[in-house]
Design a protein around this motif. Sequence first.
Motif, PDB file in Angstrom:
ATOM      1  N   GLU A  29      25.777  51.802  55.834  1.00  0.00           N
ATOM      2  CA  GLU A  29      25.590  50.390  56.139  1.00  0.00           C
ATOM      3  C   GLU A  29      24.100  50.060  56.236  1.00  0.00           C
ATOM      4  O   GLU A  29      23.277  50.941  56.477  1.00  0.00           O
ATOM      5  N   GLU A  30      23.771  48.782  56.085  1.00  0.00           N
ATOM      6  CA  GLU A  30      22.388  48.346  56.240  1.00  0.00           C
ATOM      7  C   GLU A  30      21.963  48.547  57.688  1.00  0.00           C
ATOM      8  O   GLU A  30      22.698  48.229  58.612  1.00  0.00           O
ATOM      9  N   GLY A  31      20.768  49.112  57.870  1.00  0.00           N
ATOM     10  CA  GLY A  31      20.270  49.396  59.200  1.00  0.00           C
ATOM     11  C   GLY A  31      20.619  50.791  59.698  1.00  0.00           C
ATOM     12  O   GLY A  31      20.104  51.229  60.717  1.00  0.00           O
ATOM     13  N   ALA A  32      21.486  51.489  58.984  1.00  0.00           N
ATOM     14  CA  ALA A  32      21.892  52.839  59.392  1.00  0.00           C
ATOM     15  C   ALA A  32      20.800  53.850  59.038  1.00  0.00           C
ATOM     16  O   ALA A  32      19.962  53.614  58.173  1.00  0.00           O
ATOM     17  N   THR A  33      20.831  54.987  59.709  1.00  0.00           N
ATOM     18  CA  THR A  33      19.887  56.067  59.442  1.00  0.00           C
ATOM     19  C   THR A  33      20.579  57.116  58.590  1.00  0.00           C
ATOM     20  O   THR A  33      21.698  57.540  58.902  1.00  0.00           O
ATOM     21  N   ALA A  62      15.620  58.557  56.887  1.00  0.00           N
ATOM     22  CA  ALA A  62      15.286  57.242  56.343  1.00  0.00           C
ATOM     23  C   ALA A  62      16.230  56.197  56.926  1.00  0.00           C
ATOM     24  O   ALA A  62      17.313  56.525  57.417  1.00  0.00           O
ATOM     25  N   THR A  63      15.813  54.946  56.850  1.00  0.00           N
ATOM     26  CA  THR A  63      16.619  53.817  57.295  1.00  0.00           C
ATOM     27  C   THR A  63      16.991  52.972  56.085  1.00  0.00           C
ATOM     28  O   THR A  63      16.140  52.683  55.243  1.00  0.00           O
ATOM     29  N   VAL A  64      18.265  52.593  56.006  1.00  0.00           N
ATOM     30  CA  VAL A  64      18.738  51.764  54.896  1.00  0.00           C
ATOM     31  C   VAL A  64      18.304  50.324  55.144  1.00  0.00           C
ATOM     32  O   VAL A  64      18.618  49.745  56.183  1.00  0.00           O
ATOM     33  N   ILE A  99      11.376  55.454  54.501  1.00  0.00           N
ATOM     34  CA  ILE A  99      11.261  56.803  55.046  1.00  0.00           C
ATOM     35  C   ILE A  99      10.699  56.707  56.464  1.00  0.00           C
ATOM     36  O   ILE A  99       9.636  56.108  56.683  1.00  0.00           O
ATOM     37  N   THR A 100      11.401  57.313  57.433  1.00  0.00           N
ATOM     38  CA  THR A 100      10.969  57.239  58.827  1.00  0.00           C
ATOM     39  C   THR A 100      10.428  58.566  59.352  1.00  0.00           C
ATOM     40  O   THR A 100       9.694  58.561  60.338  1.00  0.00           O
ATOM     41  N   GLY A 101      10.772  59.678  58.723  1.00  0.00           N
ATOM     42  CA  GLY A 101      10.264  60.946  59.238  1.00  0.00           C
ATOM     43  C   GLY A 101      10.501  62.106  58.291  1.00  0.00           C
ATOM     44  O   GLY A 101      11.462  62.106  57.523  1.00  0.00           O
ATOM     45  N   ILE A 102       9.601  63.110  58.354  1.00  0.00           N
ATOM     46  CA  ILE A 102       9.721  64.329  57.568  1.00  0.00           C
ATOM     47  C   ILE A 102       9.710  65.495  58.548  1.00  0.00           C
ATOM     48  O   ILE A 102       8.739  65.677  59.292  1.00  0.00           O
ATOM     49  N   ASN A 103      10.785  66.268  58.568  1.00  0.00           N
ATOM     50  CA  ASN A 103      10.900  67.419  59.465  1.00  0.00           C
ATOM     51  C   ASN A 103      10.957  68.679  58.636  1.00  0.00           C
ATOM     52  O   ASN A 103      11.929  68.928  57.942  1.00  0.00           O
ATOM     53  N   ALA A 104       9.896  69.500  58.698  1.00  0.00           N
ATOM     54  CA  ALA A 104       9.845  70.710  57.884  1.00  0.00           C
ATOM     55  C   ALA A 104      10.330  71.903  58.672  1.00  0.00           C
ATOM     56  O   ALA A 104       9.931  72.157  59.764  1.00  0.00           O
TER      57      ALA A 104
END
Length: 104
Positions: A29-33, A62-64, A99-104
Amino acid sequence: MSYAVIKTGGKQYRVMQGDVLRVELLTAEEGATVSFDQVLLVGSGESVIVGAPVIEGATVSATVRKHGRADKIRIIKFRRRKHYKRQQGHRQHFTEIEITGINA
């Protein structure tokens, strides 16, 4: 600043935090992660981690933002003097994500 290469919808994208891009249609859905676990590469300055083929435990969140359809593409097949003409149109569905975050 760190970046990553992710795979989704059969394509690969180079992403950084804050990027907005259009990918193949996702079922969210829109607004979902959403979270992408097929991370092929993570880089930060001089250090680069390459997966074989993916990096275990690495995710990109990421957020839609929205769903939509791209502009129409016209497909025309034509043979001169042969009475042959075919026309077709196509509009591809897409999902726009941030894109909200990158977790390596």
